[in-house]
Design a protein around this motif. Structure first.
Motif, mmCIF file in Angstrom:
data_model
loop_
_atom_site.group_PDB
_atom_site.id
_atom_site.type_symbol
_atom_site.label_atom_id
_atom_site.label_comp_id
_atom_site.label_asym_id
_atom_site.label_seq_id
_atom_site.Cartn_x
_atom_site.Cartn_y
_atom_site.Cartn_z
ATOM 1 N N ASN A 154 17.434 15.958 -5.324
ATOM 2 C CA ASN A 154 16.902 14.663 -5.738
ATOM 3 C C ASN A 154 15.381 14.663 -5.591
ATOM 4 O OD1 ASN A 154 15.996 11.867 -5.469
ATOM 5 N ND2 ASN A 154 18.155 11.330 -5.362
ATOM 6 N N ASN A 155 14.673 14.225 -6.606
ATOM 7 C CA ASN A 155 13.200 14.171 -6.563
ATOM 8 C C ASN A 155 12.667 12.800 -6.167
ATOM 9 O OD1 ASN A 155 12.785 16.853 -7.284
ATOM 10 N ND2 ASN A 155 12.987 16.367 -9.457
ATOM 11 N N PHE A 156 13.540 11.807 -6.008
ATOM 12 C CA PHE A 156 13.115 10.439 -5.714
ATOM 13 C C PHE A 156 13.116 10.151 -4.213
ATOM 14 C CE2 PHE A 156 14.355 5.941 -5.105
ATOM 15 C CZ PHE A 156 13.217 5.352 -5.600
ATOM 16 N N VAL A 157 14.212 10.532 -3.554
ATOM 17 C CA VAL A 157 14.345 10.270 -2.119
ATOM 18 C C VAL A 157 13.301 11.100 -1.367
ATOM 19 C CG1 VAL A 157 15.900 10.410 -0.142
ATOM 20 C CG2 VAL A 157 16.792 9.748 -2.377
ATOM 21 N N GLY A 158 12.721 10.495 -0.346
ATOM 22 C CA GLY A 158 11.675 11.160 0.418
ATOM 23 C C GLY A 158 10.280 10.730 0.000
ATOM 24 N N LYS A 159 10.201 9.847 -1.002
ATOM 25 C CA LYS A 159 8.900 9.381 -1.512
ATOM 26 C C LYS A 159 8.791 7.858 -1.497
ATOM 27 C CE LYS A 159 8.631 13.376 -4.510
ATOM 28 N NZ LYS A 159 8.614 13.872 -5.874
ATOM 29 N N ARG A 160 9.687 7.196 -0.774
ATOM 30 C CA ARG A 160 9.731 5.722 -0.792
ATOM 31 C C ARG A 160 9.009 5.122 0.417
ATOM 32 N NH1 ARG A 160 16.157 5.465 -1.162
ATOM 33 N NH2 ARG A 160 15.798 6.976 0.498
ATOM 34 N N HIS A 161 7.887 5.726 0.807
ATOM 35 C CA HIS A 161 7.098 5.260 1.954
ATOM 36 C C HIS A 161 6.031 4.269 1.470
ATOM 37 C CE1 HIS A 161 8.510 9.063 3.732
ATOM 38 N NE2 HIS A 161 7.897 9.702 2.765
ATOM 39 N N PHE A 162 5.873 3.161 2.177
ATOM 40 C CA PHE A 162 4.761 2.259 1.872
ATOM 41 C C PHE A 162 4.541 1.278 3.010
ATOM 42 C CE2 PHE A 162 8.535 0.490 -0.231
ATOM 43 C CZ PHE A 162 8.550 -0.828 0.194
ATOM 44 N N LEU A 163 3.356 0.692 3.037
ATOM 45 C CA LEU A 163 2.996 -0.375 3.961
ATOM 46 C C LEU A 163 3.028 -1.680 3.187
ATOM 47 C CD1 LEU A 163 -0.180 1.247 5.569
ATOM 48 C CD2 LEU A 163 2.120 1.199 6.528
ATOM 49 N N ILE A 201 0.874 -1.179 0.000
ATOM 50 C CA ILE A 201 0.000 0.000 0.000
ATOM 51 C C ILE A 201 0.907 1.224 0.000
ATOM 52 C CG2 ILE A 201 -1.791 1.266 1.250
ATOM 53 C CD1 ILE A 201 -2.397 -1.528 2.637
ATOM 54 N N GLN A 202 0.927 1.946 -1.102
ATOM 55 C CA GLN A 202 1.771 3.136 -1.219
ATOM 56 C C GLN A 202 1.273 4.238 -0.295
ATOM 57 O OE1 GLN A 202 4.480 2.988 -3.380
ATOM 58 N NE2 GLN A 202 5.128 4.827 -2.301
ATOM 59 N N LEU A 203 2.188 4.939 0.346
ATOM 60 C CA LEU A 203 1.846 6.072 1.201
ATOM 61 C C LEU A 203 2.296 7.356 0.520
ATOM 62 C CD1 LEU A 203 3.011 4.728 4.688
ATOM 63 C CD2 LEU A 203 0.695 4.757 3.749
ATOM 64 N N LEU A 204 1.454 8.354 0.570
ATOM 65 C CA LEU A 204 1.779 9.649 -0.020
ATOM 66 C C LEU A 204 1.909 10.686 1.080
ATOM 67 C CD1 LEU A 204 -0.801 9.575 -2.948
ATOM 68 C CD2 LEU A 204 1.606 8.919 -3.020
ATOM 69 N N THR A 205 2.896 11.559 0.947
ATOM 70 C CA THR A 205 3.042 12.631 1.917
ATOM 71 C C THR A 205 2.070 13.747 1.570
ATOM 72 O OG1 THR A 205 4.853 13.544 0.620
ATOM 73 C CG2 THR A 205 5.449 12.139 2.461
ATOM 74 N N VAL A 206 1.308 14.170 2.567
ATOM 75 C CA VAL A 206 0.333 15.246 2.391
ATOM 76 C C VAL A 206 0.563 16.246 3.527
ATOM 77 C CG1 VAL A 206 -2.107 15.830 2.180
ATOM 78 C CG2 VAL A 206 -1.292 13.593 1.381
ATOM 79 N N PRO A 207 1.493 17.184 3.327
ATOM 80 C CA PRO A 207 1.767 18.155 4.379
ATOM 81 C C PRO A 207 0.565 19.068 4.609
ATOM 82 C CG PRO A 207 2.918 18.756 2.365
ATOM 83 C CD PRO A 207 2.276 17.419 2.124
ATOM 84 N N GLU A 208 0.275 19.327 5.880
ATOM 85 C CA GLU A 208 -0.915 20.108 6.220
ATOM 86 C C GLU A 208 -0.614 21.556 6.583
ATOM 87 O OE1 GLU A 208 -3.145 17.944 9.141
ATOM 88 O OE2 GLU A 208 -3.512 16.284 7.773
ATOM 89 N N THR A 209 0.665 21.900 6.728
ATOM 90 C CA THR A 209 1.025 23.278 7.062
ATOM 91 C C THR A 209 2.145 23.742 6.139
ATOM 92 O OG1 THR A 209 2.751 22.645 8.630
ATOM 93 C CG2 THR A 209 0.493 22.863 9.514
ATOM 94 N N ASP A 210 2.370 25.034 6.088
ATOM 95 C CA ASP A 210 3.479 25.562 5.287
ATOM 96 C C ASP A 210 4.814 25.056 5.816
ATOM 97 O OD1 ASP A 210 1.839 26.935 3.535
ATOM 98 O OD2 ASP A 210 1.918 28.808 4.680
ATOM 99 N N GLU A 211 4.928 24.951 7.127
ATOM 100 C CA GLU A 211 6.157 24.444 7.738
ATOM 101 C C GLU A 211 6.421 23.001 7.283
ATOM 102 O OE1 GLU A 211 8.201 24.049 12.133
ATOM 103 O OE2 GLU A 211 6.020 24.054 11.999
ATOM 104 N N ALA A 212 5.384 22.183 7.247
ATOM 105 C CA ALA A 212 5.518 20.796 6.805
ATOM 106 C C ALA A 212 5.862 20.726 5.319
ATOM 107 C CB ALA A 212 4.240 20.025 7.092
#
Length: 96
Positions: free
Chosen positions: A26-35, A6-17
């Motif tokens: 790099n556009n790849f690292v930081g997006k390798r989250h999944f269950l 199950i792929q996880l997507l980052t959805v920041p809720e604040t400007d700080e996040a």
């Protein structure tokens, strides 16, 4: 046992996040989250054994480094494992 991926997507809720996620170089690292599924960089034969019952643990989640400000030791990921018999957990920091 293998949990379906199950792929996880980052959805920041604040400007700080929003400013905290991602890398300038790099556009790849930081997006390798999944269950579930199979962890990147670890073979099933290398999954940890439960410290309570000595059975092979189940891969549960992979959490990537967040971004430049919250990097895990040069873009490492956290591999999370669970024993569904004892409900013990183990996290391992890995370079992939």
């Amino acid at each position: 046992m293998e949990i379906p991926k199950i792929q996880l997507l980052t959805v920041p809720e604040t400007d700080e996040a929003k400013k905290a996620i991602g890398y300038k170089w790099n556009n790849f690292v930081g997006k390798r989250h999944f269950l579930g599924g199979k962890p990147n960089g670890i073979e099933q034969c290398d999954y940890p054994e439960c410290e309570e019952c000595n059975k092979k643990m189940t891969f549960y989640a992979q959490i990537d480094s967040i971004g430049d400000a919250f990097d895990l030791a040069d873009c490492m990921v956290i591999h999370n494992f669970v024993c569904f018999d004892c409900f013990s957990v183990k996290a391992i920091l890995n370079q992939i």
